[in-house]
Design a protein around this motif. Structure first.
Motif, mmCIF file in Angstrom:
data_model
loop_
_atom_site.group_PDB
_atom_site.id
_atom_site.type_symbol
_atom_site.label_atom_id
_atom_site.label_comp_id
_atom_site.label_asym_id
_atom_site.label_seq_id
_atom_site.Cartn_x
_atom_site.Cartn_y
_atom_site.Cartn_z
ATOM 1 N N UNK A 32 -12.214 5.283 -6.170
ATOM 2 C CA UNK A 32 -11.668 4.454 -7.241
ATOM 3 C C UNK A 32 -11.299 3.055 -6.755
ATOM 4 N N UNK A 33 -11.466 2.787 -5.462
ATOM 5 C CA UNK A 33 -11.204 1.449 -4.927
ATOM 6 C C UNK A 33 -12.466 0.593 -4.854
ATOM 7 N N UNK A 34 -13.531 1.032 -5.514
ATOM 8 C CA UNK A 34 -14.814 0.350 -5.380
ATOM 9 C C UNK A 34 -14.841 -1.029 -6.024
ATOM 10 N N UNK A 35 -13.943 -1.294 -6.963
ATOM 11 C CA UNK A 35 -13.906 -2.597 -7.608
ATOM 12 C C UNK A 35 -12.504 -2.846 -8.151
ATOM 13 N N UNK A 36 -12.148 -4.115 -8.359
ATOM 14 C CA UNK A 36 -10.819 -4.402 -8.917
ATOM 15 C C UNK A 36 -10.736 -3.955 -10.366
ATOM 16 N N UNK A 37 -9.526 -3.779 -10.834
ATOM 17 C CA UNK A 37 -9.337 -3.450 -12.238
ATOM 18 C C UNK A 37 -9.703 -4.659 -13.096
ATOM 19 N N UNK A 38 -10.563 -4.477 -14.095
ATOM 20 C CA UNK A 38 -11.005 -5.622 -14.901
ATOM 21 C C UNK A 38 -9.861 -6.409 -15.517
ATOM 22 N N UNK A 61 -0.046 -2.882 -3.330
ATOM 23 C CA UNK A 61 -1.386 -3.470 -3.201
ATOM 24 C C UNK A 61 -2.353 -2.611 -2.411
ATOM 25 N N UNK A 62 -1.837 -1.641 -1.634
ATOM 26 C CA UNK A 62 -2.734 -0.841 -0.822
ATOM 27 C C UNK A 62 -3.534 -1.727 0.120
ATOM 28 N N UNK A 63 -4.784 -1.356 0.394
ATOM 29 C CA UNK A 63 -5.609 -2.151 1.307
ATOM 30 C C UNK A 63 -6.243 -3.375 0.661
ATOM 31 N N UNK A 64 -5.986 -3.584 -0.656
ATOM 32 C CA UNK A 64 -6.451 -4.824 -1.276
ATOM 33 C C UNK A 64 -7.509 -4.675 -2.336
ATOM 34 N N UNK A 65 -7.565 -3.537 -2.988
ATOM 35 C CA UNK A 65 -8.547 -3.347 -4.064
ATOM 36 C C UNK A 65 -8.518 -4.496 -5.061
ATOM 37 N N UNK A 66 -7.315 -4.892 -5.488
ATOM 38 C CA UNK A 66 -7.166 -6.034 -6.388
ATOM 39 C C UNK A 66 -6.838 -7.317 -5.630
ATOM 40 N N UNK A 67 -6.044 -7.208 -4.574
ATOM 41 C CA UNK A 67 -5.553 -8.393 -3.874
ATOM 42 C C UNK A 67 -6.672 -9.212 -3.248
ATOM 43 N N UNK A 68 -7.664 -8.551 -2.669
ATOM 44 C CA UNK A 68 -8.737 -9.304 -2.009
ATOM 45 C C UNK A 68 -9.603 -10.048 -3.025
ATOM 46 N N UNK A 69 -10.081 -9.423 -4.109
ATOM 47 C CA UNK A 69 -10.810 -10.191 -5.120
ATOM 48 C C UNK A 69 -9.979 -11.316 -5.724
ATOM 49 N N UNK A 70 -8.687 -11.080 -5.932
ATOM 50 C CA UNK A 70 -7.829 -12.143 -6.448
ATOM 51 C C UNK A 70 -7.750 -13.286 -5.445
ATOM 52 N N UNK A 71 -7.576 -12.970 -4.175
ATOM 53 C CA UNK A 71 -7.504 -14.005 -3.140
ATOM 54 C C UNK A 71 -8.790 -14.813 -3.064
ATOM 55 N N UNK A 72 -9.920 -14.144 -3.212
ATOM 56 C CA UNK A 72 -11.200 -14.858 -3.177
ATOM 57 C C UNK A 72 -11.307 -15.821 -4.364
ATOM 58 N N UNK A 73 -10.818 -15.374 -5.515
ATOM 59 C CA UNK A 73 -10.853 -16.251 -6.697
ATOM 60 C C UNK A 73 -9.884 -17.417 -6.528
ATOM 61 N N UNK A 74 -8.728 -17.167 -5.959
ATOM 62 C CA UNK A 74 -7.767 -18.239 -5.709
ATOM 63 C C UNK A 74 -8.344 -19.265 -4.736
ATOM 64 N N UNK A 75 -9.062 -18.784 -3.762
ATOM 65 C CA UNK A 75 -9.698 -19.678 -2.790
ATOM 66 C C UNK A 75 -10.705 -20.593 -3.477
ATOM 67 N N UNK A 76 -11.436 -20.058 -4.441
ATOM 68 C CA UNK A 76 -12.411 -20.855 -5.189
ATOM 69 C C UNK A 76 -11.722 -21.883 -6.085
#
Length: 243
Positions: A32-38, A61-76
């Protein structure tokens, strides 16, 4: 739930998640960690439309299921950043590892924290995300206290995005036996929605939704099937965002 039951549920959850984080990578098929929650990403986009550099708090946040995609978007988008908290030291370590792996170490701060005990700085965050976190507090009263703390930690115009598992059922796959769900706060869907509506009176509600959850787990002596109704709720704090 009594103190001993709470501690038993807390330890079962720790053991299950520690094993999961060791065996499964985020953002890869297979769990269930394969992608962030839409909804978490959709709310972020709504926030970015007015604020290209928000400060985000991801609870549990766990290992970053949502946090890592959010961080990548913030970086952009600009120079926003995200704080990820978790009760498990293994999750905090894994989030730091994943932040480096995905090239967003500058955007991510990972800290170990118990949401019931942690003190949050006033008006420090633009977006508070709590996915699968708030059902691990000790009582309904604790849930409301935590939400109040998070509301105080949110800037005017900020958004809260919450998801909670309710109507919990756990079944042994080999025997079909119903087992007591090892989660600390066991709410019905209706009760959870009622508490959230009460807690967010005076905020602008952005989202009310829900969906069924079914996950195979290895939390007991044998494999089990976890079923729940996931309640999703989002609201915006009234007031003008900071320039």
């Amino acid at each position: 739930m009594g103190a001993s039951e709470f501690e038993q549920a807390r330890e079962a959850e720790k053991d299950y998640h520690a094993k999961l984080y060791e065996e499964q990578d985020i953002l890869k098929p297979g769990s269930w960690m394969a992608e962030p929650l839409p909804f978490a990403m959709e709310l972020l986009e709504e926030l970015l439309a007015d604020n290209p550099s928000p400060v985000v708090l991801d609870l549990g946040s766990g290992p970053g299921r949502n946090a890592i995609p959010i961080a990548r978007r913030l970086q952009e988008a600009g120079d926003g950043r995200i704080v990820g908290t978790d009760l498990l030291e293994a999750a905090v370590d894994k989030l730091q590892e994943n932040a480096a792996k995905f090239g967003v170490a500058d955007q991510v701060r990972a800290i170990r924290a118990d949401v019931e005990q942690e003190a949050f700085e006033a008006e420090a965050y633009d977006y508070v995300l709590a996915c699968g976190c708030l059902e691990h507090v000790s009582s309904e009263e604790a849930l409301l206290r935590v939400i109040r703390k998070l509301q105080d930690a949110t800037r005017p115009g900020g958004i809260h995005g919450l998801s909670m598992n309710t109507n919990l059922r756990e079944t042994a796959l080999e025997t079909g036996e119903e087992l007591p769900p090892q989660i600390e706060l066991r709410l019905s869907e209706n009760r959870a929605r009622s508490l959230l509506e009460q807690a967010y009176e005076g905020w602008d509600v952005l989202l009310r939704s829900g969906h069924d959850v079914k996950i195979e787990e290895d939390k007991y002596d044998g494999p089990t099937e976890f079923k729940a109704r996931n309640v999703v709720f989002a609201a915006r704090k009234r007031g003008m965002p900071r320039p």
